[in-house]
Structures are given as structure tokens and as C-alpha cells.
Design a protein around this motif. Sequence first.
Motif, mmCIF file in Angstrom:
data_model
loop_
_atom_site.group_PDB
_atom_site.id
_atom_site.type_symbol
_atom_site.label_atom_id
_atom_site.label_comp_id
_atom_site.label_asym_id
_atom_site.label_seq_id
_atom_site.Cartn_x
_atom_site.Cartn_y
_atom_site.Cartn_z
ATOM 1 N N TYR A 73 0.807 -1.251 -0.061
ATOM 2 C CA TYR A 73 0.029 0.121 -0.045
ATOM 3 C C TYR A 73 0.810 1.291 -0.043
ATOM 4 C CZ TYR A 73 -4.326 -2.267 0.733
ATOM 5 O OH TYR A 73 -5.497 -3.265 0.537
ATOM 6 N N GLU A 100 -7.784 -0.158 4.743
ATOM 7 C CA GLU A 100 -7.237 1.415 5.138
ATOM 8 C C GLU A 100 -8.198 2.413 5.423
ATOM 9 O OE1 GLU A 100 -8.754 1.723 1.047
ATOM 10 O OE2 GLU A 100 -7.290 0.009 2.130
ATOM 11 N N TYR A 106 -3.824 3.437 7.106
ATOM 12 C CA TYR A 106 -2.687 2.803 6.386
ATOM 13 C C TYR A 106 -1.759 2.288 6.918
ATOM 14 C CZ TYR A 106 -4.357 4.511 1.459
ATOM 15 O OH TYR A 106 -4.667 4.594 0.343
#
Length: 391
Positions: A73, A100, A106
Amino acid sequence: MSPPANADPSCPNNDPKYGYCVGGKILEEYTQAGGFPFFGNATIGETSDARGGRFQAFKTSDPNPNVGANSIYWNPNISGGHANQVGGTIRDKWAEKGWETGPLGYPTTRELATRPPGRFNRFENGNIYWSQSTGAHPVWGLILNKYATRDWENGTLGFPTSDEFTTPGNGRGQHYTGGSIYWTATTGAHPVQGDIRQQWANSGWENGAYGYPVSDEGPGGNYSDANGGSYVGRCQVFQNGPITWNTGTLYDQVFSSVVTTSDGKKSLLLQNQSKYASAYSSALTKWNSKGKVVLRPSANSTEAVYQRPVTDVNRSDYSWFGNYSKTTGIRMNTHYLDSVSTAEVENTMIHEIGHALGLKHSCEGNIMFSTSKDQLTFGFVDNDSYKKLWG
């Protein structure tokens, strides 16, 4: 399975058989975190994510369940714009919590090793910890802050064994291999461990007689030089009283010099002969403010037999600042007290009069803690013990 196609955005091999193209910041993390032997081929192309981020998923043939599935990510505003890997059981738990867009946000690191065998990822709003025996569990918020003060998984709490759960009164709790942490808005977050936790559990946890913890566990009872210079007991305060381990009783009427005088009042009769007159006067005011026992000199010869003197000694061969017994009354040791603060002298006087009232050595944060301090206000256990003795 073939290695992923090159990082050229125009790569034509957008076919899962060969893997999707990997590029940019995601390729950078892919390379740094282990490359093809760890990640294998991409199973999807780079995809848009929340808050302007991007992600890509991978699958290797490694049979280790905590390696098998991975994602990377990236968000330009997270970790200085560096992408981070999330994989295996930690990734599964993160997915369960909403990826997320959930409370964790995140990832801010790739998966890292812990000192006790295990793994963890940091996220914007918490961490997820995994070990072979405990599985993967997130820790966040004020419980995470308290966990950090106990040296994370390296401390006595160890790895989390549950997710955070809701408790009565809009509280929260979480279990660990070495204890639990409980939080409410009014009591804060506090770990509960060992025999104190067991006694609390036996009483019904937060639903039982003690309620929630309002302090961390701390030292209590007598100080033992023979025990390596340490306190022999442990104390923890809960909403409705303390739970102690190896401290002995915290109060005892037989230990006190309180008597019922001819006027029917519970009385502690003291005669001050100490040079610390100001400390004595202040101590009497503080204890008399509780209203259940009257502290004063004897009023007549009939009462005088019950009176206890407050005197001074100068003894370097004693380790104590002050001492009480029914036989000698209260003794203040000028050898030490002449070189400490006025507040510490007053603390010693209040403490020794507390013994004359029947209070024994108790818990850190209280006047009746067995080490002299400059504390001049009663703690929870001071008040609780007095109430249980005298109402």
C-alpha cells in the motif's frame, strides 16, 4: 510462476499468468522487502485506494501462512510517501478491520520481526501483532499507549491474545499472554496481572465488587532490606477498593491506640513532647477532619492511662524516620528528620499517627506507604482503610 514483468508502465504482459506490471513506489517496496522470492507475481494491477493512495496484491508459492498473501500500500501522505507491505495473517486481520478505511488506517511500516518470536505492522492508528501461539490482534488507542509504557510485547504483558472488546459503561478491554488492560473514560487505561488479576477475575472482573482498575499495580506492604531492598507486597486500586498481594492486612483495630472515652467518643489520646510541634498540629488537623476518631490530649487523670506520648529520639542505629508502638507511643528520629524537608517531617508525623489509629503499611501513593515522602494528602487506600476501621 514467472517473475513480474519489468517496471515499464507500458509493459504489455497484463496477464495473470505472467503477473501484472509493478512500478513506481510499489516496485521500490517490492524490491526492498524481498522481491520475487517473497512476493511472487502480482495478482492484480496497481489499483486506486482511499485518500489518493494506491495498492497492489501479490501471491507467492511459499507454504508459510504468514507469507503466502501480500499487499503493498502506498499513499503520498503516509510514511513520507514510502509504500509498505502487509501480509499473511496480519493482512487478514487488517482486512477484517476494514483495510485502510477502517480504524487502523494505512500501514506505516512493512511487517517487522519482534524480539520474542513474532511479527507486527505499524499502522496510522495502531499496531497489529502476530505470534504462532496467539494469532494476529490489533492494539490501538489509549490501550496501545499503556501497552507502550510496558515495553510492548517485550514486557510482562507479552503478545495480545484477543482483539479489543467492549465492556460495561462504554469501557474497553484487551487480554494478553501476561495479563489484561482495561480502560474507561473516567478511570483511564490500566494493566491487571498475576495474582491480583486472578482475584479480580474471581470476583467478576469489572462487573464484580471491585469495579474497574483506577491505578496500575505498584509496591506495597513493608520494605525488606533482606529481600534485596524491595517491597514485599503489591497493590492495585480499583473503583471500590484495593486488591493486594503479600502485603498483609492494611488495617487492624487491635494494632491501634484508639479507645472509647467517657463521653462515648472514639478517641486517640496523644501528648506531644516532640520539637516538631508544627508537624504534630498539622497532622492532628488532617486526621480530625475525617470526623470518626477524635485526636486530642487526655482531659483528666482517668483518661491519662490511655494517652500515648509523641517524643523525639536521636538514633543513627535505627533505619526508621518514625516509629509507633502501643508501649512507647510515637517516636520521631531527629537523626534523619533534621536533614529532610518540612513536608517530609509532616508526612512522617501523619504516617505514625496513622499507625496509632490502626492503619498499617499499605500502597504506593498513600501516606501509609512504608517509605517516607513529602506527600501530605491522603491517598485512596488511606481513606479506604480509615473508613473500614472507623466508618
